[in-house]
Design a protein around this motif. Sequence first.
Motif, mmCIF file in Angstrom:
data_model
loop_
_atom_site.group_PDB
_atom_site.id
_atom_site.type_symbol
_atom_site.label_atom_id
_atom_site.label_comp_id
_atom_site.label_asym_id
_atom_site.label_seq_id
_atom_site.Cartn_x
_atom_site.Cartn_y
_atom_site.Cartn_z
ATOM 1 N N ALA A 174 0.688 -1.451 0.153
ATOM 2 C CA ALA A 174 -0.025 -0.088 -0.057
ATOM 3 C C ALA A 174 0.877 1.245 -0.031
ATOM 4 O O ALA A 174 0.322 2.341 -0.370
ATOM 5 N N ASP A 175 2.076 1.317 0.250
ATOM 6 C CA ASP A 175 2.932 2.373 0.475
ATOM 7 C C ASP A 175 3.683 2.864 -0.720
ATOM 8 O O ASP A 175 4.555 3.421 -0.746
ATOM 9 N N THR A 176 3.555 1.793 -1.780
ATOM 10 C CA THR A 176 4.171 2.205 -3.021
ATOM 11 C C THR A 176 3.634 3.059 -3.972
ATOM 12 O O THR A 176 2.597 3.218 -4.097
ATOM 13 N N ILE A 177 4.486 4.067 -4.690
ATOM 14 C CA ILE A 177 3.897 5.350 -5.335
ATOM 15 C C ILE A 177 2.949 4.777 -6.457
ATOM 16 O O ILE A 177 2.188 5.263 -6.977
ATOM 17 N N ALA A 178 3.406 3.647 -7.040
ATOM 18 C CA ALA A 178 2.932 3.114 -8.279
ATOM 19 C C ALA A 178 1.622 2.207 -7.891
ATOM 20 O O ALA A 178 1.376 1.363 -8.471
ATOM 21 N N ASP A 179 0.961 2.431 -6.790
ATOM 22 C CA ASP A 179 0.065 1.669 -6.307
ATOM 23 C C ASP A 179 -1.319 1.771 -7.150
ATOM 24 O O ASP A 179 -1.978 2.691 -6.851
ATOM 25 N N THR A 180 -1.673 0.432 -8.055
ATOM 26 C CA THR A 180 -2.751 0.602 -8.801
ATOM 27 C C THR A 180 -3.971 0.593 -7.831
ATOM 28 O O THR A 180 -5.054 1.028 -8.135
ATOM 29 N N THR A 181 -3.906 -0.090 -6.703
ATOM 30 C CA THR A 181 -5.221 -0.451 -6.190
ATOM 31 C C THR A 181 -5.649 1.038 -5.401
ATOM 32 O O THR A 181 -6.540 1.244 -5.503
ATOM 33 N N GLY A 182 -4.730 1.787 -5.065
ATOM 34 C CA GLY A 182 -4.948 3.085 -4.440
ATOM 35 C C GLY A 182 -5.627 4.031 -5.463
ATOM 36 O O GLY A 182 -6.448 4.648 -5.265
ATOM 37 N N LYS A 183 -5.142 4.045 -6.832
ATOM 38 C CA LYS A 183 -5.512 4.873 -7.695
ATOM 39 C C LYS A 183 -7.049 4.342 -8.120
ATOM 40 O O LYS A 183 -7.902 5.172 -8.204
ATOM 41 N N THR A 184 -7.281 3.179 -8.254
ATOM 42 C CA THR A 184 -8.283 2.444 -8.374
ATOM 43 C C THR A 184 -9.466 2.776 -7.376
ATOM 44 O O THR A 184 -10.772 3.331 -7.743
ATOM 45 N N ILE A 185 -9.109 2.798 -6.366
ATOM 46 C CA ILE A 185 -10.148 3.070 -5.275
ATOM 47 C C ILE A 185 -10.558 4.622 -5.209
ATOM 48 O O ILE A 185 -11.550 5.039 -5.123
ATOM 49 N N TYR A 186 -9.392 5.427 -5.359
ATOM 50 C CA TYR A 186 -9.668 6.959 -5.538
ATOM 51 C C TYR A 186 -10.483 7.342 -6.921
ATOM 52 O O TYR A 186 -11.407 7.937 -6.290
ATOM 53 N N SER A 187 -10.150 6.573 -7.928
ATOM 54 C CA SER A 187 -10.894 6.984 -9.042
ATOM 55 C C SER A 187 -12.468 6.645 -8.936
ATOM 56 O O SER A 187 -13.272 7.297 -9.660
ATOM 57 N N LYS A 188 -12.619 5.235 -8.325
ATOM 58 C CA LYS A 188 -13.994 4.850 -8.340
ATOM 59 C C LYS A 188 -14.920 5.513 -7.163
ATOM 60 O O LYS A 188 -16.280 5.758 -7.172
ATOM 61 N N TYR A 189 -14.090 5.916 -5.965
ATOM 62 C CA TYR A 189 -15.068 6.049 -4.852
ATOM 63 C C TYR A 189 -14.563 7.263 -4.058
ATOM 64 O O TYR A 189 -15.735 7.923 -3.017
ATOM 65 N N CYS A 190 -13.818 7.917 -4.387
ATOM 66 C CA CYS A 190 -13.032 9.164 -3.604
ATOM 67 C C CYS A 190 -13.333 10.618 -4.164
ATOM 68 O O CYS A 190 -13.292 11.571 -3.722
ATOM 69 N N THR A 191 -13.701 10.466 -5.538
ATOM 70 C CA THR A 191 -13.509 11.779 -6.177
ATOM 71 C C THR A 191 -14.749 12.624 -5.853
ATOM 72 O O THR A 191 -14.605 13.860 -6.167
ATOM 73 N N GLY A 192 -15.767 12.129 -5.611
ATOM 74 C CA GLY A 192 -17.032 12.749 -5.391
ATOM 75 C C GLY A 192 -16.588 14.159 -4.469
ATOM 76 O O GLY A 192 -17.068 15.135 -4.536
ATOM 77 N N CYS A 193 -15.699 13.794 -3.251
ATOM 78 C CA CYS A 193 -15.304 14.648 -2.144
ATOM 79 C C CYS A 193 -14.158 15.337 -2.496
ATOM 80 O O CYS A 193 -13.812 16.427 -2.428
ATOM 81 N N HIS A 194 -13.038 14.497 -3.011
ATOM 82 C CA HIS A 194 -11.780 15.000 -3.088
ATOM 83 C C HIS A 194 -11.423 15.736 -4.485
ATOM 84 O O HIS A 194 -10.009 16.129 -4.763
ATOM 85 N N THR A 195 -12.233 15.672 -5.513
ATOM 86 C CA THR A 195 -12.301 16.484 -6.469
ATOM 87 C C THR A 195 -12.979 17.960 -6.223
ATOM 88 O O THR A 195 -12.178 18.935 -6.789
ATOM 89 N N THR A 196 -13.942 17.811 -5.616
ATOM 90 C CA THR A 196 -14.807 19.144 -5.458
ATOM 91 C C THR A 196 -14.314 19.882 -4.058
ATOM 92 O O THR A 196 -14.512 20.953 -3.862
#
Length: 109
Positions: A21-43
Motif C-alpha cells: 500500500a505504500d508504493t507510489i505506483a500503487d494501482t489499488t489506491g488509484k483505482t479506489i480513489y478513481s471509483k470512490y473518492c473523487t466525489g469529495c476529493h475532486t470538488t
Amino acid sequence: KNMVVFMQSVQSELPPEPAHADTIADTTGKTIYSKYCTGCHTTGAGGAPKFGDAPAWETRAAKGMDTLYEHSIKGFMGENGLMPPKGGRPDFSDDDVKAAVNYMVNESK
C-alpha cells in the motif's frame, strides 16, 4: 478416472501478490480513489483536501501518516471539514483506505 486425468492436465496460476500500500505506483489506491473518492476529493466537498492540492495534503501529512490513516479509517471532524469513516464505505479494508490515502498524498507532492 477421466476427472482425475482432466484435473491433472489443468494448469492454474496463483493471482499476483498485491502491491504494498505504500508504493507510489500503487494501482489499488488509484483505482479506489478513481471509483470512490473523487466525489469529495475532486470538488473539496465537506472540506476534503482536493486531489493535487499540495499545501492541503502537506498540512495533513505533516501530522504523520499514521494520524492521516486513523482519520481516514475511523473518521474525523476537523475545523475545516469532516471525513466519514472509510469515506462512507464500511466494506473497505483498512489497507484499501491506506492505499487510497497513499495515492492521493503521493500524487499531490
